[in-house]
Design a protein around this motif. Structure first.
Motif, PDB file in Angstrom:
ATOM      1  N   MET A  61       0.802  -1.220   0.000  1.00 13.19           N
ATOM      2  CA  MET A  61       0.000   0.000   0.000  1.00 13.19           C
ATOM      3  C   MET A  61       0.843   1.282   0.000  1.00 13.19           C
ATOM      4  SD  MET A  61      -3.101  -1.137  -0.097  1.00 13.19           S
ATOM      5  CE  MET A  61      -3.927   0.417   0.117  1.00 13.19           C
ATOM      6  N   ALA A 193      -4.935  -5.494  -1.061  1.00 12.70           N
ATOM      7  CA  ALA A 193      -4.231  -4.311  -1.550  1.00 12.70           C
ATOM      8  C   ALA A 193      -4.651  -3.962  -2.978  1.00 12.70           C
ATOM      9  CB  ALA A 193      -2.719  -4.526  -1.488  1.00 12.70           C
ATOM     10  N   SER A 197      -6.378  -0.514  -3.892  1.00 14.11           N
ATOM     11  CA  SER A 197      -5.673   0.410  -4.802  1.00 14.11           C
ATOM     12  C   SER A 197      -6.588   0.963  -5.884  1.00 14.11           C
ATOM     13  CB  SER A 197      -4.461  -0.285  -5.436  1.00 14.11           C
ATOM     14  OG  SER A 197      -4.873  -1.241  -6.397  1.00 14.11           O
TER      15      SER A 197
END
Length: 199
Positions: A61, A193, A197
């Motif tokens: 991240m 993640a 994202s």
């Protein structure tokens, strides 16, 4: 100072604060994942915790500098005597059987963050479709395996073998439960993640 330069300075200050806030948040999350509890594994002095999961997630991240800063701050807090490691341990853990794994978090985080590539967004900032998100998750998984498993375990095996005077092959075999667990953690962190994202 003019109004314009004051506004620019304020904008830079807020951007810097936001840039530093994320690593600090992940430092706290890594500590909380260690404080959440541990599961002992027979035949090895190192317990299972969610630390590796949080280190992988932080690395996926954040950029590599932020990820390194987050992990370095976590390790520094433990080295300074704060009870942030598994079981409420602090400085002594950096000289015990878990030392190599803890120290390995730092290069592991950097490697993961450098290898992860772009998130699930296009170069223009628009979101990718499901296929793009899955490709990002696969890239993230490969990066997590390289940094969060291979690098961390290399440090962990070598130092545990040296500190316990146990052959490295014995240490590696005894740690297979951890490896399997961390591969599962890597897959979950990668999917999470990649999904985050896109936001």
């Amino acid at each position: 100072m003019s109004t314009r330069s004051s506004a620019v300075a304020s904008l830079h200050g807020r951007a810097l604060a936001a840039y530093l806030a994320k690593p600090l948040m992940f430092t706290v999350l890594i500590w909380l994942s260690a404080a959440a509890g541990e599961v002992p594994i027979p035949g090895t002095p190192v317990p299972i915790t969610l630390q590796t999961f949080m280190v992988m997630l932080a690395s996926l991240m954040l950029d590599w500098r932020q990820a390194a800063g987050s992990v370095a701050l976590y390790l520094a807090a433990g080295a300074a005597g704060l009870p942030v490691f598994a079981g409420g341990a602090s400085t002594a853990a950096l000289f015990g059987p878990s030392a190599g794994f803890l120290i390995g978090f730092l290069p592991g985080a950097v490697v993961t963050a450098l290898l992860k590539g772009r998130g699930a967004k296009r170069a223009d900032g628009s979101r990718t479709g499901l296929a793009g998100t899955l490709l990002a998750a696969l890239r993230y998984f490969g990066a997590s395996l390289a940094g969060g498993v291979v690098v961390v375990y290399a440090f962990g095996f070598v130092l545990q073998s040296a500190l316990t005077h146990t052959p490295i092959t014995v240490v590696a075999v005894a740690s297979m439960g951890f490896v399997i667990g961390d591969i599962i953690k890597a897959s979950i962190a990668s999917l999470a993640a990649a999904g985050l994202s896109r936001l």
